[in-house]
Design a protein around this motif. Structure first.
Motif, PDB file in Angstrom:
ATOM      1  N   LYS A 142      -6.136 -16.267  95.948  1.00  0.00           N
ATOM      2  CA  LYS A 142      -7.306 -15.967  96.781  1.00  0.00           C
ATOM      3  C   LYS A 142      -8.298 -15.071  96.035  1.00  0.00           C
ATOM      4  O   LYS A 142      -9.519 -15.295  96.075  1.00  0.00           O
ATOM      5  CB  LYS A 142      -6.833 -15.281  98.069  1.00  0.00           C
ATOM      6  CG  LYS A 142      -7.882 -15.217  99.153  1.00  0.00           C
ATOM      7  CD  LYS A 142      -7.266 -14.713 100.440  1.00  0.00           C
ATOM      8  CE  LYS A 142      -8.313 -14.691 101.547  1.00  0.00           C
ATOM      9  NZ  LYS A 142      -7.723 -14.180 102.818  1.00  0.00           N
ATOM     10  N   ILE A 143      -7.753 -14.032  95.356  1.00  0.00           N
ATOM     11  CA  ILE A 143      -8.623 -13.150  94.576  1.00  0.00           C
ATOM     12  C   ILE A 143      -9.322 -13.924  93.458  1.00  0.00           C
ATOM     13  O   ILE A 143     -10.521 -13.734  93.181  1.00  0.00           O
ATOM     14  CB  ILE A 143      -7.811 -11.968  94.009  1.00  0.00           C
ATOM     15  CG1 ILE A 143      -7.338 -11.050  95.159  1.00  0.00           C
ATOM     16  CG2 ILE A 143      -8.621 -11.176  93.003  1.00  0.00           C
ATOM     17  CD1 ILE A 143      -6.359  -9.990  94.733  1.00  0.00           C
ATOM     18  N   LYS A 144      -8.558 -14.821  92.844  1.00  0.00           N
ATOM     19  CA  LYS A 144      -9.137 -15.633  91.770  1.00  0.00           C
ATOM     20  C   LYS A 144     -10.266 -16.519  92.294  1.00  0.00           C
ATOM     21  O   LYS A 144     -11.322 -16.667  91.664  1.00  0.00           O
ATOM     22  CB  LYS A 144      -8.029 -16.481  91.140  1.00  0.00           C
ATOM     23  CG  LYS A 144      -8.442 -17.186  89.870  1.00  0.00           C
ATOM     24  CD  LYS A 144      -7.245 -17.903  89.276  1.00  0.00           C
ATOM     25  CE  LYS A 144      -7.644 -18.615  87.986  1.00  0.00           C
ATOM     26  NZ  LYS A 144      -6.492 -19.347  87.409  1.00  0.00           N
ATOM     27  N   LYS A 145     -10.040 -17.086  93.496  1.00  0.00           N
ATOM     28  CA  LYS A 145     -11.071 -17.925  94.096  1.00  0.00           C
ATOM     29  C   LYS A 145     -12.318 -17.087  94.454  1.00  0.00           C
ATOM     30  O   LYS A 145     -13.472 -17.508  94.226  1.00  0.00           O
ATOM     31  CB  LYS A 145     -10.527 -18.597  95.341  1.00  0.00           C
ATOM     32  CG  LYS A 145     -11.495 -19.573  95.967  1.00  0.00           C
ATOM     33  CD  LYS A 145     -10.882 -20.238  97.188  1.00  0.00           C
ATOM     34  CE  LYS A 145     -11.890 -21.201  97.819  1.00  0.00           C
ATOM     35  NZ  LYS A 145     -11.325 -21.816  99.049  1.00  0.00           N
ATOM     36  N   ILE A 146     -12.090 -15.881  95.016  1.00  0.00           N
ATOM     37  CA  ILE A 146     -13.226 -15.006  95.360  1.00  0.00           C
ATOM     38  C   ILE A 146     -14.012 -14.629  94.103  1.00  0.00           C
ATOM     39  O   ILE A 146     -15.257 -14.642  94.096  1.00  0.00           O
ATOM     40  CB  ILE A 146     -12.715 -13.757  96.092  1.00  0.00           C
ATOM     41  CG1 ILE A 146     -12.173 -14.145  97.484  1.00  0.00           C
ATOM     42  CG2 ILE A 146     -13.808 -12.714  96.241  1.00  0.00           C
ATOM     43  CD1 ILE A 146     -11.428 -13.035  98.195  1.00  0.00           C
ATOM     44  N   GLN A 147     -13.284 -14.292  93.029  1.00  0.00           N
ATOM     45  CA  GLN A 147     -13.957 -13.950  91.780  1.00  0.00           C
ATOM     46  C   GLN A 147     -14.744 -15.142  91.234  1.00  0.00           C
ATOM     47  O   GLN A 147     -15.861 -14.988  90.712  1.00  0.00           O
ATOM     48  CB  GLN A 147     -12.937 -13.466  90.756  1.00  0.00           C
ATOM     49  CG  GLN A 147     -12.329 -12.114  91.094  1.00  0.00           C
ATOM     50  CD  GLN A 147     -11.259 -11.711  90.092  1.00  0.00           C
ATOM     51  OE1 GLN A 147     -10.902 -12.506  89.221  1.00  0.00           O
ATOM     52  NE2 GLN A 147     -10.758 -10.485  90.236  1.00  0.00           N
ATOM     53  N   HIS A 148     -14.163 -16.337  91.368  1.00  0.00           N
ATOM     54  CA  HIS A 148     -14.859 -17.537  90.916  1.00  0.00           C
ATOM     55  C   HIS A 148     -16.134 -17.761  91.728  1.00  0.00           C
ATOM     56  O   HIS A 148     -17.218 -18.045  91.159  1.00  0.00           O
ATOM     57  CB  HIS A 148     -13.919 -18.741  91.029  1.00  0.00           C
ATOM     58  CG  HIS A 148     -14.562 -20.034  90.658  1.00  0.00           C
ATOM     59  ND1 HIS A 148     -14.872 -20.366  89.360  1.00  0.00           N
ATOM     60  CD2 HIS A 148     -14.972 -21.086  91.431  1.00  0.00           C
ATOM     61  CE1 HIS A 148     -15.429 -21.548  89.334  1.00  0.00           C
ATOM     62  NE2 HIS A 148     -15.512 -22.018  90.578  1.00  0.00           N
ATOM     63  N   ASP A 149     -16.029 -17.650  93.084  1.00  0.00           N
ATOM     64  CA  ASP A 149     -17.213 -17.799  93.932  1.00  0.00           C
ATOM     65  C   ASP A 149     -18.255 -16.718  93.612  1.00  0.00           C
ATOM     66  O   ASP A 149     -19.472 -16.990  93.592  1.00  0.00           O
ATOM     67  CB  ASP A 149     -16.813 -17.728  95.405  1.00  0.00           C
ATOM     68  CG  ASP A 149     -15.929 -18.888  95.811  1.00  0.00           C
ATOM     69  OD1 ASP A 149     -15.932 -19.912  95.091  1.00  0.00           O
ATOM     70  OD2 ASP A 149     -15.224 -18.775  96.839  1.00  0.00           O
ATOM     71  N   TYR A 150     -17.763 -15.511  93.348  1.00  0.00           N
ATOM     72  CA  TYR A 150     -18.679 -14.404  93.015  1.00  0.00           C
ATOM     73  C   TYR A 150     -19.443 -14.700  91.726  1.00  0.00           C
ATOM     74  O   TYR A 150     -20.668 -14.528  91.637  1.00  0.00           O
ATOM     75  CB  TYR A 150     -17.876 -13.111  92.883  1.00  0.00           C
ATOM     76  CG  TYR A 150     -18.622 -11.965  92.230  1.00  0.00           C
ATOM     77  CD1 TYR A 150     -19.626 -11.281  92.918  1.00  0.00           C
ATOM     78  CD2 TYR A 150     -18.322 -11.581  90.928  1.00  0.00           C
ATOM     79  CE1 TYR A 150     -20.310 -10.241  92.318  1.00  0.00           C
ATOM     80  CE2 TYR A 150     -19.005 -10.546  90.316  1.00  0.00           C
ATOM     81  CZ  TYR A 150     -19.993  -9.868  91.017  1.00  0.00           C
ATOM     82  OH  TYR A 150     -20.670  -8.846  90.424  1.00  0.00           O
TER      83      TYR A 150
END
Length: 548
Positions: A142-150
């Protein structure tokens, strides 16, 4: 001069220790022969329990030696008392042994339960760790996905800012503003001078019918009665129901029959629909006519033979040419072919060595597998035997405990019955004594009452009866004495006339009836004792050698 190493130890092929024959001198009973029941693996080599058992056996033999002989009643009573005390002592010792075994069993059960709890705790900890790892993995994803979206949104903003870096004016695109719900049209910002909370009172609904009581009364009077006074009619049930609310079977059957009847009527009155005419005319295209099939003229037989001969000649020429080319190439590469043949021969020798080494490795692996299989089978057999012995021992102990409890209960019942019997006998003897005393008192009263009525006839009758009894007693005593004297004379006369053969016959009858059975019993006991002495002597030697 040579040494060998076997696959198995000597201990694995060792049988029970050898017990040599022995001779026990007459009149001696070695103490070691009393342990003939102990064998290798069952009491030997001796441990603490066996030593305690030997000491108890010694104490019992010493106690048996101190028992008084059964010569009179007092000695018999003393012997019985000592035996009862010894029996109680043995029962107490057996109870202690059973308690010890029960404590051992409880310890084993506690260890098993503790091990089970530890295994369960380990399993729970493992499950929690797996659950925690899964959550951590989901969290990281989830953190990886948030960082990717960011990063994606940041790149978009940077790209957007780069497009209008010079601050040029652009014409408003109305269609784009209304299609994007995040534009200024739908969500204007305060920095552009729009405050959505200002002048909010313009949107408040003010109505006299809702803000005043008179308006509410006027509004209620204007409404029809159907709105203020509702009339609710309970729906009629389609089917006949019982008091509890269930549908009756007859009503259900009626509904099913009605449905079947309706279906039959619909099927009967169903009219076939006429075919609908075509709305549009369709043109059927005719297929394109196929071209005429060409006709090939059959060649003559001579031409076919000539063509086949030419084809065969071509094959022979081509094969001979390829064969010549192969021969020429072979002549050119003769040295290389010879070199390859020599290296291939060397490789064959190496392959043979590799194959032999592979066979040796496979044989060693097979031997190791067989050895491990034997060890595993031996361990399985040992575990099975240990479980069976432990189960038998626990079963025997539980049965012994039940038997001991039953014996105690029966003994208690016997003691209670004996006590009740003695109490009843005492009560019966007391009642009998009271009755006899009362009878004597009544007889005494009756005698005293008749003393005054006693006549001379009764007095003479009593005197005559007493005299007759005295005379009869004297005559009987004289007759007995006379018969005793006659019997003694006859016995002495028979003793004087008896021959030696008759005496031997009487002695033989006595010996046959009394002494021979006793001697046979003694000889059998001596044989049994002699047969047990060698085992006991061997056991004593083993024990003394182990203790030394």
């Amino acid at each position: 001069t040579l040494g060998i190493q076997t696959d198995y130890r000597d201990g694995e092929a060792q049988t029970d220790p050898y017990s040599p024959e022995y001779v026990v001198p007459g009149g001696s009973v070695p103490e070691l022969l009393t342990l003939a029941t102990l064998t290798w693996g069952r009491g030997l080599p001796a441990g603490l329990a066996e030593v305690e058992m030997i000491e108890r056996a010694r104490e019992r033999r010493a106690w048996e030696a101190t028992l008084p002989p059964m010569v009179n009643a007092s000695q018999v009573a003393k012997r019985r008392k000592m035996m009862d005390a010894m029996e109680r002592k043995e029962w107490a010792f057996r109870e202690q042994e059973i308690e010890k075994l029960q404590e051992i069993r409880l310890e084993v059960l506690k260890k098993l339960l503790q091990r089970r709890v530890e295994n369960q705790n380990e399993l729970d900890a493992k499950r929690l760790d797996d659950h925690w790892h899964n959550h951590q993995k989901a969290k990281e994803e989830k953190i990886k996905k948030i960082q990717h979206d960011y990063a994606l949104m940041l790149r978009k903003l940077i790209a957007k800012s780069k497009k209008n870096a010079m601050g040029k004016l652009e014409r408003r695109d109305i269609i784009k503003d209304y299609t994007d719900f995040g534009s200024q049209t739908y969500a204007p910002l305060s920095k552009t001078g729009y405050f959505p909370d200002n002048h909010s009172e313009h949107y408040v609904v003010e109505n006299i019918y809702l803000n005043t009581f008179a308006g509410l009364c006027e509004l209620e009077a204007s409404l029809p009665d159907s709105v203020t006074q509702l009339t609710i009619k309970a729906p009629k049930p389609k089917y006949a129901t019982t008091k509890t609310g269930y549908i009756k079977r007859s009503a259900r059957l009626e509904v099913e029959l009605a449905q079947v009847h309706q279906a039959l009527l619909e099927k009967k009155n169903k009219v076939k629909e006429p075919k609908k005419p075509l709305r549009f005319l369709e043109k059927v295209e005719k297929p394109v006519p196929r071209p005429p099939t060409p006709i090939l003229q059959n060649p003559s037989i001579e031409e076919e033979e000539i063509e086949l001969a030419v084809i065969c000649l071509q094959k022979l020429l081509r094969g001979r040419a390829i064969q010549n080319m192969m021969f020429e190439e072979k002549e050119k590469q003769v040295e290389l072919i010879q070199e390859l043949r020599t290296t291939h021969a060397l490789q064959e020798d190496g392959q043979l060595l590799l194959k032999a080494e592979e066979k040796n490795i496979l044989a060693l692996k097979q031997q190791h597998d067989m050895k491990m299989h034997k060890l595993s089978s031996v361990e399985n057999h040992l575990a099975r035997e240990e479980g069976r012995v432990l189960a038998n021992m626990l079963d025997f102990l539980s049965k012994e405990l039940l038997r001991l409890q039953e014996e105690r209960r029966i003994h208690a019942f016997v003691m209670l019955a004996e006590r009740q019997r003695r109490m009843r006998e005492a009560e019966e003897s007391g009642r009998r004594q009271v009755e006899e005393r009362r009878r004597q008192e009544e007889d005494e009263l009756f005698k005293r009452a008749r003393e005054g009525d006693c006549t001379v006839d009764s007095y003479l009758e009593d005197i005559i009866l007493n005299s007759m009894e005295n005379i009869a007693e004297e005559q009987a005593r004289e007759e007995v004495q006379r018969m005793a004297v006659e019997i003694n004379d006859i016995a002495y006369e028979m003793e004087s006339r008896r021959t030696r053969l008759q005496s031997e016959e009487i002695v033989a009858e006595l010996v046959y009836d009394f002494m021979i059975p006793e001697a046979e019993k003694m000889s059998i006991r001596e044989k049994v004792r002699q047969s047990q002495r060698k085992h006991i002597y061997a056991a004593h030697q083993i024990i003394h050698r182990g203790t030394e």
